[in-house]
Design a protein around this motif. Structure first.
Motif, mmCIF file in Angstrom:
data_model
loop_
_atom_site.group_PDB
_atom_site.id
_atom_site.type_symbol
_atom_site.label_atom_id
_atom_site.label_comp_id
_atom_site.label_asym_id
_atom_site.label_seq_id
_atom_site.Cartn_x
_atom_site.Cartn_y
_atom_site.Cartn_z
ATOM 1 N N THR A 124 0.833 -1.205 0.000
ATOM 2 C CA THR A 124 0.000 0.000 0.000
ATOM 3 C C THR A 124 0.870 1.258 0.000
ATOM 4 O OG1 THR A 124 -0.089 0.093 2.409
ATOM 5 C CG2 THR A 124 -1.818 -1.189 1.292
ATOM 6 N N THR B 282 -8.583 -2.454 -0.250
ATOM 7 C CA THR B 282 -8.240 -1.104 -0.723
ATOM 8 C C THR B 282 -8.874 -0.027 0.164
ATOM 9 O OG1 THR B 282 -9.956 -1.411 -2.376
ATOM 10 C CG2 THR B 282 -7.702 -1.529 -3.141
ATOM 11 N N ALA C 125 -6.540 0.415 2.928
ATOM 12 C CA ALA C 125 -5.348 1.102 2.398
ATOM 13 C C ALA C 125 -5.615 2.597 2.277
ATOM 14 C CB ALA C 125 -4.975 0.517 1.035
ATOM 15 N N ARG C 126 -6.809 2.943 1.791
ATOM 16 C CA ARG C 126 -7.170 4.346 1.613
ATOM 17 C C ARG C 126 -7.252 5.061 2.970
ATOM 18 N NH1 ARG C 126 -10.832 5.166 -2.835
ATOM 19 N NH2 ARG C 126 -12.040 3.460 -1.992
ATOM 20 N N LEU D 284 -3.835 5.698 4.460
ATOM 21 C CA LEU D 284 -3.135 6.778 3.761
ATOM 22 C C LEU D 284 -3.682 8.140 4.193
ATOM 23 C CD1 LEU D 284 -0.964 7.457 1.667
ATOM 24 C CD2 LEU D 284 -2.754 7.453 -0.066
ATOM 25 N N GLY E 44 -3.264 -2.441 -7.128
ATOM 26 C CA GLY E 44 -2.894 -1.799 -5.872
ATOM 27 C C GLY E 44 -3.822 -0.641 -5.574
ATOM 28 N N ASP E 45 -3.413 0.236 -4.637
ATOM 29 C CA ASP E 45 -4.292 1.342 -4.230
ATOM 30 C C ASP E 45 -4.023 2.624 -4.999
ATOM 31 O OD1 ASP E 45 -1.877 2.098 -3.143
ATOM 32 O OD2 ASP E 45 -2.602 2.404 -1.117
ATOM 33 N N PRO F 186 -3.842 8.523 -4.815
ATOM 34 C CA PRO F 186 -5.062 8.077 -4.133
ATOM 35 C C PRO F 186 -5.637 9.122 -3.170
ATOM 36 C CG PRO F 186 -3.138 6.829 -3.371
ATOM 37 C CD PRO F 186 -2.668 7.724 -4.475
ATOM 38 N N LEU F 187 -4.904 10.203 -2.914
ATOM 39 C CA LEU F 187 -5.465 11.285 -2.101
ATOM 40 C C LEU F 187 -6.287 12.238 -2.971
ATOM 41 C CD1 LEU F 187 -2.328 12.111 0.078
ATOM 42 C CD2 LEU F 187 -4.395 10.920 0.825
#
Lengths: 331, 239
Positions: free
Chosen positions: A271, A294, A297-298, A301, B10-11, B58-59
């Motif tokens: 990740t 996911t 993972a999000r 983050l 993946g992310d 991803p942000l």
């Protein structure tokens, strides 16, 4: 008012390079994003001196030291264990003032691979495709060596405090240090996670980082399951963090300097939030994987991002209160 | 029209592939579209021969948003639109074809049951299409007319000089920097094809067409190290 300060590099360890958050939009040209292997520690170092997160800084493997020609504001994060300004031990993961003509030394711990040293202002370094990050394959080395004179344009003009032996500021620093001997990394499933038994093997096993690991990829020694059919996979794009199973008995986790296409089975993807952990592994380090989805993972983050934003806000408040300059484009 | 296969990688990435015989053209068309109008949060595109990896922050966006945009572009764009938008240029690349510059000329000719002269003729009579830039901005092209696909090297070469012309399958590639390769080395151009001191570092880009022309060593020496330019263009910015 800004001025240009010279840093005379005394010791550059066994490898010091200029880094930043890497390139954008260059992978279609075959040039990998590159940039700091531990993006989190690099961001924190920059934020702590009032810089943009993606400003140019030093990535250090081993020891590092320099003497500035004028007072500078510096922060060190990552694998660094001890920072000395002259004879004084100062804080790590904190902004510290280095007076003109005094040597600052960064001593590494054995618990990590890379230290990050940020200096308030703009470090002058050559760029290629918009980034100071090296690309060794293309002859863009960006190595910092003993005897180099590095220029920094800075709005910092000194800050008085009575002693060096206590912290300059108390800031909410999101230090990420793995507490155990075995470091943990999160994985989301990849296209070949369906190889029978592979998920269980990876969950149950402990992997060891090998000597052949670098910023191109972290190579891990441990149980590996190969797909039953040996069909050639047509080479395709691979993201940073892809966990490949090549023909041999190892796993490779691709780093920021990977070759952008490959044709090996991919069992999972590390990740984005836990990729910085792999930027700090050294040969012999034990690593375990944990499968996550996911959504998890999000969320992790975003938690990391929130901690960086809190630090940015605190630095802006504190620097504003004592009239220290920020070198950010916005905020 | 079958939908393209879109898989989160993946992310922070989505893989686009599959979906029928026209997939190559569709994926390439998409790639051109995404280069011209990069959606919010998309950071990088990585082309494979018949796939496209879209990397994103991803942000700033999600895999779902990226997939929606990709499907929309795919449904509303024809190949003609994208190809018209990027017509590409033509390069005539001078190459020394001898056993020194091309140590694999003889083995490849033997593998294809032909002579070295015939093999060189096959290469110089072909117009190759540049599909993507591989590691180090190496232009990778397709369109080879070999009687059958050329095999990769059993034992990769460890250090191939820059400018080496290499083949495998029905593809060709030029090595921009010294380094290892599993491709078969058949010749060498004296020109520089990537110069990182230039703003536009890569001479050849995806969408360009390439023809090879045989030259002798004396001619090669005369051109040595000069930056490769497309047909009809003289290099004005000498580094």
């Amino acid at each position: 008012m800004s001025r240009t300060v010279r840093l005379d590099v005394v010791d550059a360890g066994w490898l010091t390079t200029y880094q930043d958050s890497g390139r954008r939009g260059t992978e279609r040209l075959g040039v990998p994003t590159g940039g700091s292997a531990d993006q989190h520690a690099a961001s924190v170092a920059n934020i702590l001196v009032g810089n943009d997160r993606n400003a140019a800084l030093f990535e250090v493997m081993g020891e590092f030291s320099f003497v500035p020609s004028e007072d500078v504001l510096v922060a060190a994060t990552g694998a660094v264990r001890t920072v000395l300004v002259g004879d004084y031990v100062v804080d790590v993961w904190a902004p510290v003032v280095v007076p003109a003509g005094v040597e600052i030394r960064f001593l590494p711990s054995t618990e990590g691979a890379r230290s990050y040293v940020a200096v308030a202002g703009r470090v002058h370094a050559e760029t290629f495709l918009g980034s100071v990050a090296p690309d060794a394959r293309m002859g863009f080395a960006q190595q910092v060596s003993h005897g180099d004179a590095v220029s920094v344009t800075t709005g910092f003009s000194g800050f008085r405090q009575p002693h060096f032996d206590h912290a300059l500021f108390r800031l909410p620093v999101p230090m990420r240090r793995q507490s155990n001997d075995v470091w943990s990394v999160d994985l989301v499933a990849g296209p070949d996670a369906a190889i029978p038994g592979v998920r269980e093997w990876i969950t149950a096993s402990e992997y060891r980082v090998t000597e052949r690991s670098n910023a191109v990829g972290v190579r891990l020694d441990g149980p590996v399951v190969h797909p039953a059919d040996d069909t050639e996979i047509v080479s395709h794009g691979v993201p940073v963090g892809a966990v490949e199973v090549p023909h041999g008995d190892e796993l490779i986790v691709l780093g920021r300097y990977r070759t952008v296409t490959a044709g090996y089975p991919i069992v999972g993807f590390v990740t984005t939030a836990t990729q910085p952990v792999l930027g700090q592994v050294t040969p012999g380090r034990a690593v375990r994987f944990r499968w996550v989805d996911t959504e998890y993972a999000r969320r992790s983050l975003w938690e990391l991002e929130a901690s960086l934003q809190v630090l940015e806000d605190s630095v802006a408040d504190v620097f504003g209160a004592v009239d220290l300059p920020l070198h950010r484009r916005c905020g | 029209m079958t939908a393209l296969v879109t898989t989160p990688f993946g992310d922070a990435a989505v893989m686009i592939a599959g979906g029928g015989a026209d997939v190559r053209t569709r994926v390439r068309t998409l790639s051109r579209m995404l280069e011209r109008r990069t959606p919010h949060g998309v950071t990088d595109l990585v082309a494979g021969l018949d796939s496209l990896l879209v990397r994103f922050d991803p942000l700033r966006t999600t895999a779902e948003s990226v997939i929606d945009i990709v499907q929309l572009f795919d449904a509303t764009t024809t190949a003609d639109d994208a190809i018209e938008a990027t017509p590409g240029r033509t390069f005539t690349i001078p190459v020394v074809f001898d056993s020194g510059a091309g140590p694999d000329l003889e083995p490849v000719a033997a593998e294809l049951d032909t002579s070295v002269d015939e093999l060189v003729a096959t290469i110089t009579e072909t117009t190759f299409d540049v599909v993507l830039l591989a590691a180090g901005m190496a232009p990778m092209m397709e369109g080879g007319q070999f009687v059958r696909p050329v095999r990769r090297a059993a034992q990769p070469r460890t250090n191939v000089p820059p400018g080496s012309i290499m083949v495998a399958g029905q593809n060709a590639i030029i090595q921009p920097f010294p380094g290892p390769t599993g491709w078969r080395v058949v010749g060498r151009t004296p020109h520089t094809i990537v110069d990182i001191a230039r703003t536009a570092a890569a001479a050849v880009l995806p969408g360009d067409r390439v023809r090879y022309v045989a030259i002798d060593r004396a001619d090669a020496q005369h051109r040595d190290g000069t930056f490769l330019t497309p047909d009809g263009v003289v290099d004005e910015v000498r580094s």
